[in-house]
Design an enzyme around this catalytic site. Sequence first.
Site, PDB file in Angstrom:
ATOM      1  N   THR A  37      45.470  45.177 -90.274  1.00 27.12           N
ATOM      2  CA  THR A  37      46.111  46.493 -90.148  1.00 27.12           C
ATOM      3  C   THR A  37      45.603  47.235 -88.899  1.00 27.12           C
ATOM      4  O   THR A  37      44.523  46.944 -88.376  1.00 27.12           O
ATOM      5  CB  THR A  37      45.829  47.385 -91.380  1.00 27.12           C
ATOM      6  OG1 THR A  37      44.449  47.723 -91.376  1.00 27.12           O
ATOM      7  CG2 THR A  37      46.194  46.700 -92.673  1.00 27.12           C
ATOM      8  N   ASN A  38      46.398  48.219 -88.487  1.00 26.46           N
ATOM      9  CA  ASN A  38      46.017  48.952 -87.273  1.00 26.46           C
ATOM     10  C   ASN A  38      44.768  49.803 -87.473  1.00 26.46           C
ATOM     11  O   ASN A  38      44.038  50.061 -86.511  1.00 26.46           O
ATOM     12  CB  ASN A  38      47.198  49.787 -86.778  1.00 26.46           C
ATOM     13  CG  ASN A  38      48.228  48.912 -86.069  1.00 26.46           C
ATOM     14  OD1 ASN A  38      48.079  47.687 -86.025  1.00 26.46           O
ATOM     15  ND2 ASN A  38      49.254  49.521 -85.515  1.00 26.46           N
ATOM     16  N   GLU A  39      44.506  50.239 -88.718  1.00 30.10           N
ATOM     17  CA  GLU A  39      43.240  50.963 -88.968  1.00 30.10           C
ATOM     18  C   GLU A  39      42.071  50.037 -88.612  1.00 30.10           C
ATOM     19  O   GLU A  39      41.105  50.449 -87.957  1.00 30.10           O
ATOM     20  CB  GLU A  39      43.107  51.380 -90.442  1.00 30.10           C
ATOM     21  CG  GLU A  39      44.008  52.514 -90.885  1.00 30.10           C
ATOM     22  CD  GLU A  39      45.403  52.038 -91.302  1.00 30.10           C
ATOM     23  OE1 GLU A  39      45.681  50.827 -91.216  1.00 30.10           O
ATOM     24  OE2 GLU A  39      46.223  52.884 -91.706  1.00 30.10           O
TER      25      GLU A  39
ATOM     26  N   GLU B 177      46.481  35.518 -82.465  1.00 32.18           N
ATOM     27  CA  GLU B 177      47.748  35.991 -83.041  1.00 32.18           C
ATOM     28  C   GLU B 177      48.118  37.363 -82.482  1.00 32.18           C
ATOM     29  O   GLU B 177      49.266  37.633 -82.155  1.00 32.18           O
ATOM     30  CB  GLU B 177      47.599  36.044 -84.571  1.00 32.18           C
ATOM     31  CG  GLU B 177      48.855  36.479 -85.307  1.00 32.18           C
ATOM     32  CD  GLU B 177      48.670  36.485 -86.833  1.00 32.18           C
ATOM     33  OE1 GLU B 177      47.795  35.748 -87.350  1.00 32.18           O
ATOM     34  OE2 GLU B 177      49.392  37.235 -87.504  1.00 32.18           O
TER      35      GLU B 177
ATOM     36  N   ILE C 264      50.507  30.767 -92.655  1.00 29.08           N
ATOM     37  CA  ILE C 264      49.121  31.235 -92.559  1.00 29.08           C
ATOM     38  C   ILE C 264      48.691  31.769 -93.925  1.00 29.08           C
ATOM     39  O   ILE C 264      49.269  32.742 -94.415  1.00 29.08           O
ATOM     40  CB  ILE C 264      48.985  32.361 -91.507  1.00 29.08           C
ATOM     41  CG1 ILE C 264      49.590  31.920 -90.163  1.00 29.08           C
ATOM     42  CG2 ILE C 264      47.546  32.823 -91.362  1.00 29.08           C
ATOM     43  CD1 ILE C 264      48.869  30.822 -89.456  1.00 29.08           C
ATOM     44  N   GLY C 265      47.696  31.162 -94.528  1.00 26.75           N
ATOM     45  CA  GLY C 265      47.264  31.538 -95.875  1.00 26.75           C
ATOM     46  C   GLY C 265      45.857  32.108 -95.891  1.00 26.75           C
ATOM     47  O   GLY C 265      44.895  31.409 -96.233  1.00 26.75           O
ATOM     48  N   TYR C 266      45.732  33.373 -95.483  1.00 31.68           N
ATOM     49  CA  TYR C 266      44.434  34.047 -95.556  1.00 31.68           C
ATOM     50  C   TYR C 266      44.405  34.995 -96.771  1.00 31.68           C
ATOM     51  O   TYR C 266      43.502  34.926 -97.599  1.00 31.68           O
ATOM     52  CB  TYR C 266      44.160  34.891 -94.309  1.00 31.68           C
ATOM     53  CG  TYR C 266      44.228  34.173 -92.971  1.00 31.68           C
ATOM     54  CD1 TYR C 266      43.793  32.855 -92.828  1.00 31.68           C
ATOM     55  CD2 TYR C 266      44.704  34.841 -91.832  1.00 31.68           C
ATOM     56  CE1 TYR C 266      43.847  32.225 -91.591  1.00 31.68           C
ATOM     57  CE2 TYR C 266      44.753  34.210 -90.592  1.00 31.68           C
ATOM     58  CZ  TYR C 266      44.334  32.906 -90.489  1.00 31.68           C
ATOM     59  OH  TYR C 266      44.383  32.291 -89.267  1.00 31.68           O
ATOM     60  N   SER C 267      45.407  35.901 -96.853  1.00 31.97           N
ATOM     61  CA  SER C 267      45.341  37.019 -97.814  1.00 31.97           C
ATOM     62  C   SER C 267      45.455  36.556 -99.268  1.00 31.97           C
ATOM     63  O   SER C 267      46.148  35.586 -99.572  1.00 31.97           O
ATOM     64  CB  SER C 267      46.471  38.006 -97.538  1.00 31.97           C
ATOM     65  OG  SER C 267      46.418  38.451 -96.208  1.00 31.97           O
TER      66      SER C 267
ATOM     67  N   THR D 161      42.200  43.191 -96.241  1.00 32.28           N
ATOM     68  CA  THR D 161      41.295  43.615 -95.172  1.00 32.28           C
ATOM     69  C   THR D 161      39.910  43.004 -95.385  1.00 32.28           C
ATOM     70  O   THR D 161      39.292  42.484 -94.456  1.00 32.28           O
ATOM     71  CB  THR D 161      41.204  45.156 -95.181  1.00 32.28           C
ATOM     72  OG1 THR D 161      42.508  45.668 -94.942  1.00 32.28           O
ATOM     73  CG2 THR D 161      40.241  45.653 -94.131  1.00 32.28           C
TER      74      THR D 161
HETATM   75  C1  LIG Z   1      55.317  41.336 -95.229  1.00 31.01           C
HETATM   76  C2  LIG Z   1      53.909  40.868 -95.046  1.00 31.01           C
HETATM   77  C3  LIG Z   1      53.667  39.623 -94.470  1.00 31.01           C
HETATM   78  C4  LIG Z   1      52.361  39.156 -94.367  1.00 31.01           C
HETATM   79  N1  LIG Z   1      52.134  37.874 -93.907  1.00 31.01           N
HETATM   80  C5  LIG Z   1      50.897  37.346 -94.027  1.00 31.01           C
HETATM   81  C6  LIG Z   1      50.668  35.959 -93.782  1.00 31.01           C
HETATM   82  O1  LIG Z   1      51.572  35.212 -93.383  1.00 31.01           O
HETATM   83  N2  LIG Z   1      49.436  35.446 -94.016  1.00 31.01           N
HETATM   84  C7  LIG Z   1      48.410  36.227 -94.470  1.00 31.01           C
HETATM   85  O2  LIG Z   1      47.320  35.694 -94.670  1.00 31.01           O
HETATM   86  N3  LIG Z   1      48.574  37.544 -94.681  1.00 31.01           N
HETATM   87  C8  LIG Z   1      49.794  38.116 -94.489  1.00 31.01           C
HETATM   88  N4  LIG Z   1      50.000  39.444 -94.740  1.00 31.01           N
HETATM   89  C9  LIG Z   1      48.887  40.224 -95.257  1.00 31.01           C
HETATM   90  C10 LIG Z   1      48.406  41.302 -94.313  1.00 31.01           C
HETATM   91  O3  LIG Z   1      47.666  40.751 -93.268  1.00 31.01           O
HETATM   92  C11 LIG Z   1      47.597  42.227 -95.243  1.00 31.01           C
HETATM   93  O4  LIG Z   1      48.547  42.973 -95.977  1.00 31.01           O
HETATM   94  C12 LIG Z   1      46.679  43.102 -94.489  1.00 31.01           C
HETATM   95  O5  LIG Z   1      45.648  42.351 -93.949  1.00 31.01           O
HETATM   96  C13 LIG Z   1      46.104  44.201 -95.399  1.00 31.01           C
HETATM   97  O6  LIG Z   1      45.602  43.727 -96.592  1.00 31.01           O
HETATM   98  P1  LIG Z   1      46.027  44.367 -97.985  1.00 31.01           P
HETATM   99  O7  LIG Z   1      47.525  44.329 -98.072  1.00 31.01           O
HETATM  100  O8  LIG Z   1      45.248  43.707 -99.067  1.00 31.01           O
HETATM  101  O9  LIG Z   1      45.624  45.900 -97.880  1.00 31.01           O
HETATM  102  P2  LIG Z   1      44.190  46.519 -98.098  1.00 31.01           P
HETATM  103  O10 LIG Z   1      43.158  45.672 -97.454  1.00 31.01           O
HETATM  104  O11 LIG Z   1      44.027  46.829 -99.548  1.00 31.01           O
HETATM  105  O12 LIG Z   1      44.303  47.860 -97.273  1.00 31.01           O
HETATM  106  C14 LIG Z   1      45.058  48.999 -97.735  1.00 31.01           C
HETATM  107  C15 LIG Z   1      44.946  50.109 -96.704  1.00 31.01           C
HETATM  108  O13 LIG Z   1      43.568  50.518 -96.578  1.00 31.01           O
HETATM  109  C16 LIG Z   1      43.134  50.400 -95.225  1.00 31.01           C
HETATM  110  N5  LIG Z   1      41.750  49.949 -95.180  1.00 31.01           N
HETATM  111  C17 LIG Z   1      41.207  48.940 -95.908  1.00 31.01           C
HETATM  112  N6  LIG Z   1      39.903  48.776 -95.581  1.00 31.01           N
HETATM  113  C18 LIG Z   1      39.631  49.677 -94.610  1.00 31.01           C
HETATM  114  C19 LIG Z   1      38.447  49.990 -93.858  1.00 31.01           C
HETATM  115  N7  LIG Z   1      37.300  49.319 -94.025  1.00 31.01           N
HETATM  116  N8  LIG Z   1      38.529  50.980 -92.941  1.00 31.01           N
HETATM  117  C20 LIG Z   1      39.697  51.662 -92.725  1.00 31.01           C
HETATM  118  N9  LIG Z   1      40.849  51.411 -93.428  1.00 31.01           N
HETATM  119  C21 LIG Z   1      40.812  50.425 -94.345  1.00 31.01           C
HETATM  120  C22 LIG Z   1      44.070  49.381 -94.583  1.00 31.01           C
HETATM  121  O14 LIG Z   1      44.156  49.567 -93.188  1.00 31.01           O
HETATM  122  C23 LIG Z   1      45.381  49.666 -95.299  1.00 31.01           C
HETATM  123  O15 LIG Z   1      46.062  50.722 -94.682  1.00 31.01           O
HETATM  124  C24 LIG Z   1      51.291  39.965 -94.793  1.00 31.01           C
HETATM  125  C25 LIG Z   1      51.541  41.249 -95.330  1.00 31.01           C
HETATM  126  C26 LIG Z   1      52.821  41.698 -95.458  1.00 31.01           C
HETATM  127  C27 LIG Z   1      53.058  43.062 -96.072  1.00 31.01           C
END
Ligand SMILES: Cc1cc2nc3c(=O)[nH]c(=O)nc-3n(C[C@H](O)[C@H](O)[C@H](O)COP(=O)(O)OP(=O)(O)OC[C@H]3O[C@@H](n4cnc5c(N)ncnc54)[C@H](O)[C@@H]3O)c2cc1C
Length: 390
Positions: free
Chosen positions: A372-374, A243, A126-129, A135
Amino acid sequence: MRYADAPEQQAWRQEVRRFVRRHVTPALRAELRAHGNEGEGPLARAFHRQIFDKGWWGIAWPTEFGGLGKSAVDQYIFVEEMEAAGAPAMRLSITSVAPTIRRVGTEAQKERWLRPILHGEVDFAIGYSEPDAGTDLAALKTRAVLDGDEWVVNGQKIWNTGAHTATHDWLAVRTEPDVPKHKGISLLIVPMDRPGITVQGLETWSGIRTNAVFFEDVRVPRDYLIGERGNGFYYVMMALDFERITLGSTGLLRRLLEDLKAFVRGTVRDGRPLGAVPWVRRAIADLEMRVEVGRQLGLLNAWLVDQGVVPTKEGSMAKVYVTELNARLASVGMEILGLAGQLAPDDPAAPLHGRLQWLYTTAPLQRFGGGTNEIQRCIIAQRGLGLPRK
Ligand SMILES: Cc1cc2nc3c(=O)[nH]c(=O)nc-3n(C[C@H](O)[C@H](O)[C@H](O)COP(=O)(O)OP(=O)(O)OC[C@H]3O[C@@H](n4cnc5c(N)ncnc54)[C@H](O)[C@@H]3O)c2cc1C
C-alpha cells in the site's frame, strides 16, 4: 536538465511505435476493455505471442538468458510506448519474478526457469498475501514441510490475482516455524496443475478478477524452492521493488491525457469552447505537469537499474506518485467529461470509451497492489531517508 532520447533510443522508440501501430488493433483494444484490461482474451494472447517471438519481453535481460541485452531505459521506453498504444501490459513473470530469480536463483534454477518465462511457456501468479498477512507479510502461515525430495504445502492465499490462468504460483511459504517470523519464510514455485489446489474467484469493483487459493497437501519438487531456504522474506521485498518500478510507468496516463486534451479541444459546451473555461484549462495544465513529473521519476528508476542499483526509495516514490496520479487524472478527467464521463466502458455512449471511468474504478487497487502507499511512504522514510521507525 531535460531528458531527451539519444539517437539510438529514438530509433528504438520508433521501432516499437511502428510495431504497436500495426498490431494494437481496435479489435484488440475492444477485447482488453471487455476483459477489464487484463489481457486474458484470445487477441491479447496472440499479441503476447508476437512479443515473445520477437524476444521483446526480454529487452533488458542479459543475452546469455535469451534477452536482447538492452538497457533498463530501453525497457522503460518499450513499456511507455506499449501503454501509450493501449497494448496488453507486461506480465509480473517478466518484471518481478524473472529479475529475482536472476539475482538469487542457483545456476540450475536460472537455466530451468528463465527461458520458459521469456518464451511465455511459464506464467506466474503472485502468492504473498493471506487473510491475516497483508502489510505484515511476515505473519504468513501457509506452511511447506520437506518430505523426502518434495515440499508439502498447506494453507491459504488471498488476492492471488491471475491464479486462475497462471501455470505457476510464486508462493511465499513458512518453512522454518521456530525462528523469528521474517526469517522463517521461503519462496517456492508451485505448478498450478498439482492435485490439492483449489482456486476461488473474487470479483472486484472494477470487474478485475482476483482469487482465494487453498493448498491441501500439495507436493512440489525440493528444488522448486528458489535461492536459500529461510531467505524468502528478503526475496519478496526484492521482487516487490522490481514490481513497483513497472507500477510507476506513465505511458497509460500520457495516452489518457492526450485523449482528454483532444476531447477538450473538440468540445463546445454552453456555446463556449471547453478549452476556454478557466477551471478546465487549469486542470489540464496541472495534469500535464504531473504526468511529466511521473515520467521523470520512472526514467530515474530505469537509469538507477542501469547503474546496477535496485531502486528502493525511488521505486516507492514512483509507485506512490503515479498510482495517486491515476486517481487524480480519472477524477478530474471525469469532471471535465461531464455527467457522461461516469458511463462504464461497455456503454456505447461513454466518452473516451469509458477509459477514465475504468481508471477511476481500478485506481484504488493500484494504490494497494505491490504494497500500500502508506507503506511506501514508510519505506521512503526509513529505508530511503534513514528516519527511525516509530
Ligand atoms: C484487487 C487486489 C489484487 C491483489 N493482488 C495481489 C496479488 O496478486 N498477490 C498478492 O500477494 N497480493 C495481492 N494483493 C494484496 C495487496 O498487496 C494487499 O491488499 C496489501 O498488501 C494490503 O494488505 P491487506 O489487504 O491485508 O491490508 P492491511 O495490511 O490490513 O492494511 C489495511 C490498511 O492499514 C494500513 N496499514 C497497515 N499497516 C500499516 C503500518 N504499519 N503503517 C501505516 N499503515 C498501515 C494499510 O496501508 C492499509 O491502508 C491484492 C489486493 C487487491 C485488493
